[in-house]
Write an enzyme that holds these catalytic residues in place. Structure first.
Site, PDB file in Angstrom:
ATOM      1  N   ALA A 245       0.842  -1.203   0.000  1.00 23.93           N
ATOM      2  CA  ALA A 245       0.000   0.000   0.000  1.00 23.93           C
ATOM      3  C   ALA A 245       0.868   1.240   0.000  1.00 23.93           C
ATOM      4  O   ALA A 245       1.918   1.279   0.642  1.00 23.93           O
ATOM      5  CB  ALA A 245      -0.916   0.021   1.216  1.00 23.93           C
ATOM      6  N   ASP A 246       0.414   2.247  -0.715  1.00 25.23           N
ATOM      7  CA  ASP A 246       1.039   3.560  -0.649  1.00 25.23           C
ATOM      8  C   ASP A 246       0.312   4.472   0.323  1.00 25.23           C
ATOM      9  O   ASP A 246       0.903   5.397   0.858  1.00 25.23           O
ATOM     10  CB  ASP A 246       1.083   4.181  -2.041  1.00 25.23           C
ATOM     11  CG  ASP A 246       2.147   3.539  -2.909  1.00 25.23           C
ATOM     12  OD1 ASP A 246       3.243   4.112  -3.010  1.00 25.23           O
ATOM     13  OD2 ASP A 246       1.900   2.450  -3.448  1.00 25.23           O
ATOM     14  N   ARG A 247      -0.969   4.183   0.534  1.00 26.84           N
ATOM     15  CA  ARG A 247      -1.719   4.934   1.546  1.00 26.84           C
ATOM     16  C   ARG A 247      -2.976   4.155   1.912  1.00 26.84           C
ATOM     17  O   ARG A 247      -3.741   3.767   1.035  1.00 26.84           O
ATOM     18  CB  ARG A 247      -2.093   6.332   1.031  1.00 26.84           C
ATOM     19  CG  ARG A 247      -2.683   7.247   2.098  1.00 26.84           C
ATOM     20  CD  ARG A 247      -3.068   8.611   1.538  1.00 26.84           C
ATOM     21  NE  ARG A 247      -1.937   9.356   1.033  1.00 26.84           N
ATOM     22  CZ  ARG A 247      -1.666  10.629   1.331  1.00 26.84           C
ATOM     23  NH1 ARG A 247      -2.444  11.286   2.181  1.00 26.84           N
ATOM     24  NH2 ARG A 247      -0.643  11.251   0.796  1.00 26.84           N
ATOM     25  N   ALA A 255      -4.922   2.940  -1.345  1.00 28.68           N
ATOM     26  CA  ALA A 255      -4.285   3.317  -2.606  1.00 28.68           C
ATOM     27  C   ALA A 255      -3.036   2.470  -2.786  1.00 28.68           C
ATOM     28  O   ALA A 255      -2.181   2.409  -1.903  1.00 28.68           O
ATOM     29  CB  ALA A 255      -3.924   4.802  -2.603  1.00 28.68           C
TER      30      ALA A 255
END
Length: 354
Positions: A245-247, A255
């Protein structure tokens, strides 16, 4: 031994240029903030945890080799440098959180009696170095928590088959990895039968980087195209899907690399658990839902060209978002260094005891 995305000693930082992999392994020096931001923006280094680490270490290196002469100029330089680093790739939250925490830490240290630019510089450098060490420790815990959780759902001696997307291993972090860290832990326990990794178009992080790591560590793996995920889940008895995950926001919306959303839909259809593996530094509890996440869009040539050779018809329009947002309803669990949480449990799980 895992691959290293960064090599650091005080005053010196080198990053593995991931644009050259898998054909060439070359470390490039990063002597300051501008080079750090350039390495992040051009994706010589990528992966949300690695972006934050390279960002703060590039600042530490510049402060070590070119120290500020007084406290006000130091505070201004740090604040402006962190803002520049955050803007390099805005979707990944780790760099933003690191910047906020470091700015707050520096302000607190500057208010202490006897604060000098030399003492504050030392404090900032030590803070950056601690982030590097903590990321490796967190990743190992993510791997172990994830492996234990997945094996609890399997039989007592059953080996599991995993599917993963993009690159979430040592090359995306300070070491060990998040989603690929779960795969590593399963392999170390002798309970991994196989892992399938997607090529991850258009930047091919799966075929260039994840496949490279899996071959390097002799983990049984097969590379598939992104469009083969459905048939792979149906025909190859995939136990679970695990992605990075990036966020991750407060309700669990996530995201991650473009293509993650469709994998979650496919997994849901086939009744296969879908896990997100991410450190708490990738969790942004200030955003209630994924609709508020800023999605980075990449240049069109990254989709139309390969190694400078155009493969798409001239004149065609291109849409090239780097990430998509997977709704929390499609996510079975979020694996962090503090445990495995259902999406609706994440916020309480991460804030408890703080």
């Amino acid at each position: 031994m895992s691959l290293e995305s960064v090599r650091y000693s005080r005053g010196s930082l080198q990053v593995l240029n991931q644009l050259l992999l898998p054909h060439k392994s070359e470390y490039e020096p990063v002597t300051g903030v501008q080079q750090g931001a350039d390495a992040i923006r051009t994706m010589k280094v990528r992966g949300a945890p690695a972006i934050a680490i390279v960002g703060v270490l590039s600042l530490a290196v510049e402060l070590t080799t070119k120290p500020c002469q007084d406290v006000p100029s130091l505070i201004t330089f740090v604040r402006e440098s962190l803002h520049h680093l955050v803007s390099a790739r805005p979707t990944a939250v780790n760099m933003k959180k690191a910047a906020d925490e470091l700015n707050a830490f520096l302000a607190e240290e500057a208010d202490k009696p006897g604060a000098t630019s030399q003492r504050l510089t030392e404090s900032v450098v030590q803070w950056a170095e601690s982030l590097l060490k903590k990321d490796v420790e967190d990743n190992q815990m993510i791997g172990d928590f994830g492996a234990k959780h997945i094996l609890e759902k399997a039989g007592p001696t059953e080996k599991v088959c995993m599917l993963t997307h993009c690159n979430t291993g040592s090359l995306a972090t300070a070491g060990y990895g998040t989603a690929l860290g779960v795969v590593r832990s399963l392999h170390a326990l002798g309970r991994l039968s196989h892992v399938f990794c997607t090529e991850t178009r258009p930047y091919n992080q799966g075929s260039r980087l994840t496949a490279y790591e899996l071959v390097y560590e002799k983990i049984p793996a097969t590379l598939i195209t992104d469009s083969m995920a459905s048939v792979t889940m149906r025909e190859r008895k995939v136990t679970a899907v695990v992605v990075g995950a990036d966020r991750v926001v407060a309700n669990g919306d996530t995201a991650n690399k473009i293509g993650t959303y469709q994998l979650a839909i496919i997994a849901k259809y086939h009744g296969i658990p879908f896990y997100v593996a991410a450190p708490s530094t990738s969790c942004d509890l200030s955003l209630p839902t994924g609709g508020s996440i800023v999605i980075e869009e990449r240049p069109s040539h990254e989709l139309t060209d390969i190694n400078g050779i155009r493969i798409a018809a001239p004149g065609i329009d291109v849409w090239n978002p780097a990430f998509d947002v997977t709704p929390h309803e499609l996510i079975t669990g979020i694996i962090t260094e503090r445990g495995v949480f259902k999406p609706e449990e994440l916020k309480d799980g991460l804030t408890k005891g703080q």
